[in-house]
Enzyme design. Structure first.
Site, PDB file in Angstrom:
ATOM      1  CG  HIS A 102     -88.209  -3.085  45.168  1.00  0.00           C
ATOM      2  ND1 HIS A 102     -88.551  -3.608  43.845  1.00  0.00           N
ATOM      3  CD2 HIS A 102     -87.840  -1.956  45.179  1.00  0.00           C
ATOM      4  CE1 HIS A 102     -88.231  -2.429  43.030  1.00  0.00           C
ATOM      5  NE2 HIS A 102     -87.544  -1.478  43.968  1.00  0.00           N
ATOM      6  CG  HIS A 109     -89.749   2.905  38.521  1.00  0.00           C
ATOM      7  ND1 HIS A 109     -90.371   4.122  38.583  1.00  0.00           N
ATOM      8  CD2 HIS A 109     -89.591   2.618  39.737  1.00  0.00           C
ATOM      9  CE1 HIS A 109     -90.008   4.627  39.848  1.00  0.00           C
ATOM     10  NE2 HIS A 109     -89.627   3.567  40.496  1.00  0.00           N
TER      11      HIS A 109
END
Lengths: 242, 736
Positions: B44, B90
């Site tokens: 990430h 998200h």
């Protein structure tokens, strides 16, 4: 003519109102921070839309305690024009300057879309440039626009012609389901007894220029300007323009 | 293995990575240091599985003021204005807690934009869910849409567009990709760099709490049904706080009180501090005693890894500190000096007079291991291509088929979604959601800005290279069809587990296709986000490289919309319909299967089509234009008629391909336009100049009839009835 747009933390239509007021009238408006407790006199005070203090509690119930609200009440009592749009309407009801309350929309969802309104009273300083019964297309954008008022107060509003706008069908018929948010008697906007404080849920400032897809909001602003020009008294003392 | 045996595993690192850390540092890292490496070297934050392939993207161009690597990309719009824009995922938080997951996704991308010094003026979002009939999906859809609205509406940033698809592959792992765009003066770009030794590091906005701890690591593993346990990993959004933080931040930037800034997103203080130091080649020293906390008992690593929302890290000259504190005080926000910029390049953490961590910042940002993973073609790829998609298209009831298509969740009206978003605040939305692209006017300029997001992931699944290219071409065409020249793109690359060679194959090919299309169409990639590990119970999502495209129209009065305008206007199809029913919504609807050959794409022709549309708009040749996408020509014609407000169509044309392919096929680079009959010659000339094919289909009529004749087949229906079908699906299916 002196115009103020109040900025609460969380207001988000403050600059839109300044810009739209200018686009329609060619006049500037001052942004006034909510912590101000003394401001000079204004001919028009706009309380704009948005989410004052996040609206995490009942909408508008925190904003009414801001220092500026005493000034708004003072100037309203002095007969100056006060216009509450969307969250501004909610704040005015919480502050007791307008009757009633705005609850969550019937379907419990936020709604942003064009709706139709019928002008129910065109003898107010906010609506004198509309025709009585004129049908307006204006956007709403709210989660809490479900107007409610007790039966006695409602009767008074009806009797005194203080329901200024009702939601309607595109053809102008008013019936309970015409209201997109479930508001009592399809009420979209009301005015106080003195006729100088008005609140409405739809956003006239959002459809006041051709390029935005409609101009039905313009006459609300021109009404204000024209009533100001015609009224000989109650002026802020600012230089009159135009 | 116990924690002592494998200290790396708790932090999502491998033994090999642990060894690399030891050799870089020349010693063993302590617990906090290892936790910091864990998040910074996660996929990430560190892009370790994707970096090698992201280099393929074209990232430069005369209008690019800031390419990838900053909080957001920035492009020059002319007239002294620039746009900062970016898209981010998200997904995993939204799978666990849809409202807050989506809300904080919006909040995060908004912070990225104002961190560049830009005032956010528009948001879009690209959403993918499982089948809408599934109760789990209904809950996710309602929560995500409410969360996006809840955050964006409160911020006063209009949500002007996006895209929404449903497919079973997203059932447990929905995609929530949020895009935001902001405006700034083109000489006022701020960057996330910790420059100036001795400058103060300030943490402003919300206090630091326990929410979202290790969110970055959580984003880097697959999901399963055990994930309700991970609810504490999901952040909680406070849009009111963010609104204040945005206004205060823009105010200090306006007054030039800041030398560098960055938002706190994934991995919180750790990544913001390390990245700001790393970009400037400096060090940062932070004293945890000075971090404003929600509760005193937070452990060192919790403070460093907390993903509490609505926080920004500022680097300021000491002389400006009082003025910054005064401005934040006005907005009732805290602004704490928590450390300083150092010259030694070390990311150093103190608490109570003790040094807790000392890591060279560049180890965290520049020494992230880069994996070029092995990949192989999955077995499904060749098999699904061979499916015969022609059989089912014979003897179908055309009207019934069109109705079924219009009612299908992937084609039906999205109003149920858009009405929950304030898409008008800001008084700039000229084309509202529901058109091909949203169009915003720019302040003090004739220019307008078009925005679109897109990705047909069925195409990408069946042919990753072509699908990746089509995603770019489609997003660019959406922008061109309103008359704007496609300028640049951001992306959000959503895939399954990259350690699976067949998933990685999808990633490699899709990014190849994306890169090639971006190059040929002249739309550089200015930033984006990679989201791997989108799997649920071992099943990967369809590969979904979402594209966020922006474009500029020179004069907003030249804009094109898709609704037909006048009775008697001619309707023309630009581009060529082929016998291409593979991978189509039509085939999926008839069979429930995702198979067949993906429609072909000629990128050179796609570029010419974009150019043509911009020129045609500027010459005022056209009265409407609409891209043919899912559901093909018939759906596109319906949408033009529906948006006309009461007009109908009379179409008669012929061709060699099957009726199903002509009406419902998804051949690429096709646009339905309407024009006044006296402009036909000029149009034909301009089309020939651009080497584009076209066919005259028919004309706009004054009744409500939808009448299409192709060869010997005919489809007769009423626009009003079709519209009812089209608009009923989402409100009905989404209700819980």
């Amino acid at each position: 003519m002196k115009t103020a747009v109040i900025v609460f933390p969380g207001s988000n239509c403050d600059r839109d109102n300044v810009n739209s007021w200018y686009a329609v009238t060619g006049l500037k408006a001052d942004l006034i921070w909510h912590k101000e407790s003394h401001i000079s006199d204004y001919d028009l005070i706009i309380i704009p839309g948005g989410f004052s203090f996040g609206d995490y509690l009942r909408t508008g119930c925190v904003a009414r305690f801001s220092p500026i609200m005493k000034e708004v009440a003072r100037q309203a009592a002095a007969g100056r024009m006060v216009l509450g749009i969307c969250n501004g309407f909610q704040i005015l009801t919480e502050a007791g300057l307008l009757p009633g309350a705005l609850m969550r929309n019937r379907d419990l969802k936020y709604l942003c879309k064009d709706i139709f309104l019928r002008v129910e009273n065109n003898s107010t300083p906010f609506t004198c440039d509309y025709a009585l019964g004129q049908i307006l297309r204006l956007p709403i954008s709210h989660g809490e626009g479900n107007y409610f008022v007790g039966p006695e107060e409602h009767k008074r509003l009806v009797d005194e012609g203080r329901i200024v706008f009702r939601y309607s069908s595109p053809e102008g018929q008013v019936y309970p389901n015409a209201s997109p948010n479930g508001s009592l008697d399809a009420i979209a906007g009301v005015i106080n007894q003195n006729g100088n404080v008005m609140g409405l849920m739809p956003h006239p400032e959002r459809l006041a220029e051709d390029i935005l897809g409609g101009t039905d909001g313009r006459a609300l602003f021109t009404s204000i300007l024209n009533s100001y020009r015609l009224a000989p008294t109650k002026k802020s003392g600012a230089q009159q323009r135009g | 293995m116990s924690r002592q045996d494998a200290p790396w595993s708790e932090h999502g690192l491998t033994e090999e990575e642990f060894n690399k850390i030891e050799s870089l540092m020349g010693r063993s890292p302590n617990y906090l240091e290892l936790a910091i490496f864990g998040v910074m070297w996660s996929e990430h934050c560190g892009y370790k599985n994707s970096k090698a392939h992201l280099k393929k993207f074209p990232t430069t161009g005369p209008m690019v003021l800031q390419g990838p690597g900053e909080n957001a990309g920035v492009v020059d719009l002319g007239d002294g204005l620039a746009a900062a824009f970016k898209m981010e995922s998200h997904n995993h938080p939204s799978a666990i807690e849809p409202y807050q997951g989506a809300a904080t996704g919006v909040g995060g991308i908004i912070r990225d934009i104002f961190a560049m010094g830009a005032r956010p003026i528009a948001s879009l979002n690209s959403l993918r869910f499982g089948e809408i009939s599934d109760n789990r999906v209904k809950r996710l859809l309602n929560g995500v849409v409410a969360g996006i609205g809840g955050y964006g509406n409160c911020m006063g940033i209009p949500t002007v567009g996006g895209d929404l698809y449903f497919h079973p592959s997203y059932r447990g792992n929905p995609l929530v990709n949020a895009m935001c765009l902001g405006l700034m003066k083109n000489d006022r770009i701020f960057r996330g760099q910790a420059v100036g030794h001795g400058n103060i590091v300030m943490l402003v906005g919300a206090r630091t709490g326990r929410d979202g701890i290790k969110g970055a690591s959580f984003a880097s593993v697959e999901l399963s049904d055990k994930d309700p346990d991970k609810r504490p990993n999901v952040q909680v959004g406070d849009p009111f706080m963010e609104k204040l933080l945005m206004e205060a931040t823009l105010e200090i930037l306006e007054r030039n009180l800041v030398v560098g800034l960055q938002d706190l997103g994934a991995a919180g203080l750790t990544s913001s501090g390390a990245e700001m130091a790393g970009r400037a080649g400096n060090g940062i020293s932070i004293d945890l005693d000075l971090v404003p906390l929600r509760e005193a008992a937070l452990a060192d690593w919790e403070i460093m890894l907390s993903e509490s929302q609505e926080r920004m890290l500022l680097v300021v000259e000491p002389k400006n500190r009082p003025e910054i504190e005064a401005i934040f005080d006005k907005w009732d926000l805290s602004a704490a000096a928590i450390g300083e910029v150092t010259s030694d390049g070390i990311f150093r953490i103190h608490r109570s007079g003790k040094v807790l961590a000392e890591i060279a910042a560049r180890f965290l940002t520049d020494e992230v291991p880069i994996y070029i993973r092995p990949y192989r073609e999955p077995s499904y790829h060749q098999i699904l291509k061979m499916a015969d998609v022609s059989l089912l298209s014979r003897d179908i009831d055309l009207s019934k088929t069109l109705r079924r298509l219009l009612a299908s969740p992937n084609i039906c009206s999205r109003n149920w979604v858009y009405e929950q978003y304030d898409h008008m605040v800001g008084l700039a939305t000229i084309i509202r959601p529901g058109g091909d692209a949203a169009l915003l006017r720019l302040p003090e300029s004739k220019r307008g800005l078009a925005l679109s997001s897109d990705c047909n992931s069925r195409y990408v699944y069946l042919d990753p290279y072509l699908g990746g290219a089509i995603a770019v071409a489609e997003a660019a065409l959406n922008v061109a069809v309103v008359g704007a020249k496609p300028l640049a793109l951001t992306n959000c690359l959503n895939f399954g587990n990259p350690e699976n060679p067949e998933i990685y194959w999808q990633f490699v090919l899709a990014t190849d296709g994306l890169a090639e299309a971006a190059r040929v169409l002249g739309t550089p990639v200015t930033g984006g986000n990679v989201s791997f590990y989108n799997e649920f119970d071992g099943r990967a999502i369809f590969p979904t490289p979402t594209i966020g495209m922006i474009g500029v129209i020179e004069d907003i009065d030249l804009r094109l919309t898709h609704g037909f305008k006048n009775v008697g206007d001619l309707i023309v199809l630009i581009g060529k319909s082929k016998e291409e029913l593979g991978a189509s919504e039509f085939h999926h609807l008839m069979t429930g299967r995702d198979e067949g050959v993906v429609p072909s794409l000629d990128l050179e022709k796609a570029a010419k089509l974009n150019d043509f549309l911009v020129v045609a708009a500027s010459k005022k040749l056209l009265l409407s234009a609409h891209d043919c996408a899912e559901g093909g020509l018939a759906v596109a014609l319906f949408e033009c008629a529906q948006a006309s407000g009461g007009l109908g169509v009379e179409i008669k044309f012929s061709g060699q391909i099957s009726t199903a392919a002509a009406l419902f096929g998804e051949s690429q680079s096709r646009v339905v336009v309407s024009l006044s009959p006296d402009k036909l010659n000029d149009l034909t000339e301009l089309l020939t100049e651009h080497g584009l094919e076209h066919s005259l289909l028919g004309q706009v009529t004054n009744d409500d009839r939808f009448h299409v004749i192709y060869n010997d087949d005919s489809l007769i229906d009423l626009v009003h009835d079709l519209a009812l079908t089209w608009s009923a699906t989402l409100p009905r299916e989404a209700s819980i």
